[in-house]
Design a protein around this motif. Structure first.
Motif, mmCIF file in Angstrom:
data_model
loop_
_atom_site.group_PDB
_atom_site.id
_atom_site.type_symbol
_atom_site.label_atom_id
_atom_site.label_comp_id
_atom_site.label_asym_id
_atom_site.label_seq_id
_atom_site.Cartn_x
_atom_site.Cartn_y
_atom_site.Cartn_z
ATOM 1 N N VAL A 35 5.704 -1.412 -7.434
ATOM 2 C CA VAL A 35 4.545 -0.683 -7.517
ATOM 3 C C VAL A 35 3.823 -0.541 -6.634
ATOM 4 O O VAL A 35 2.508 -1.628 -7.215
ATOM 5 C CB VAL A 35 4.767 -0.312 -8.938
ATOM 6 C CG1 VAL A 35 3.360 0.568 -9.009
ATOM 7 C CG2 VAL A 35 5.525 -0.555 -9.769
ATOM 8 N N ALA A 36 3.471 0.060 -5.786
ATOM 9 C CA ALA A 36 2.232 -0.758 -4.573
ATOM 10 C C ALA A 36 0.981 -0.316 -5.042
ATOM 11 O O ALA A 36 0.142 -0.811 -5.050
ATOM 12 C CB ALA A 36 2.683 0.208 -3.008
ATOM 13 N N SER A 37 0.837 0.610 -6.496
ATOM 14 C CA SER A 37 -0.369 0.766 -6.535
ATOM 15 C C SER A 37 -0.993 -0.230 -7.428
ATOM 16 O O SER A 37 -2.070 0.209 -8.065
ATOM 17 C CB SER A 37 0.167 2.633 -7.387
ATOM 18 O OG SER A 37 0.560 2.839 -8.105
ATOM 19 N N ALA A 38 0.063 -0.449 -8.364
ATOM 20 C CA ALA A 38 -0.612 -1.476 -9.317
ATOM 21 C C ALA A 38 -0.249 -3.048 -8.985
ATOM 22 O O ALA A 38 -1.148 -3.489 -9.452
ATOM 23 C CB ALA A 38 0.957 -1.653 -11.031
ATOM 24 N N GLU A 42 7.160 -1.333 -0.500
ATOM 25 C CA GLU A 42 7.773 -1.752 -1.592
ATOM 26 C C GLU A 42 9.955 -1.792 -1.092
ATOM 27 O O GLU A 42 9.365 -3.040 -2.406
ATOM 28 C CB GLU A 42 7.772 -0.406 -2.496
ATOM 29 C CG GLU A 42 6.141 -0.106 -4.124
ATOM 30 C CD GLU A 42 6.350 1.437 -4.095
ATOM 31 O OE1 GLU A 42 5.647 1.824 -4.548
ATOM 32 O OE2 GLU A 42 7.498 2.033 -4.038
ATOM 33 N N SER A 73 0.779 -0.740 0.090
ATOM 34 C CA SER A 73 -0.126 -0.322 -0.260
ATOM 35 C C SER A 73 0.782 1.480 -0.596
ATOM 36 O O SER A 73 0.510 2.479 0.051
ATOM 37 C CB SER A 73 -0.926 0.308 1.028
ATOM 38 O OG SER A 73 -0.211 -0.069 2.754
ATOM 39 N N CYS A 74 2.072 1.528 0.343
ATOM 40 C CA CYS A 74 2.899 2.194 0.422
ATOM 41 C C CYS A 74 4.463 1.632 -0.484
ATOM 42 O O CYS A 74 4.913 1.337 -0.739
ATOM 43 C CB CYS A 74 3.010 3.099 2.177
ATOM 44 S SG CYS A 74 3.338 1.514 2.867
#
Length: 79
Positions: free
Chosen positions: A45-48, A26, A21-22
């Motif tokens: 890549v946390a967002s992906a 990562e 999540s952050c």
């Protein structure tokens, strides 16, 4: 996805990982996967929810799963 990279003999694999999540997440997962024999590069890549791993040869998925688990996340599988 597994693809050859510009480095002869190296392999790139992208894995789906749940729980990131952050940036700290990562870094944690990158650190664990960097310790796997043959791994030359890791980009999480946390967002992906994806981790890209470059290694000298294809990695055993159970080895990747163990490293991801050690970092506190869950390997969903290859993208």
């Amino acid at each position: 996805m597994t693809a050859q990279t510009d480095n002869p003999g190296s392999v790139t694999a992208v894995y789906k990982v749940s729980g990131m999540s952050c940036g700290h997440c990562e870094g944690t997962i990158s650190g664990e996967l960097s310790g796997v024999a043959g791994v030359s590069s890791v980009k999480a890549v946390a967002s992906a929810g994806e981790v890209t791993v470059v290694s000298a040869a294809p990695l055993d998925e159970e080895t990747v799963r163990a490293a991801v688990d050690e970092a506190g996340f869950e390997l969903v599988g290859k993208v």
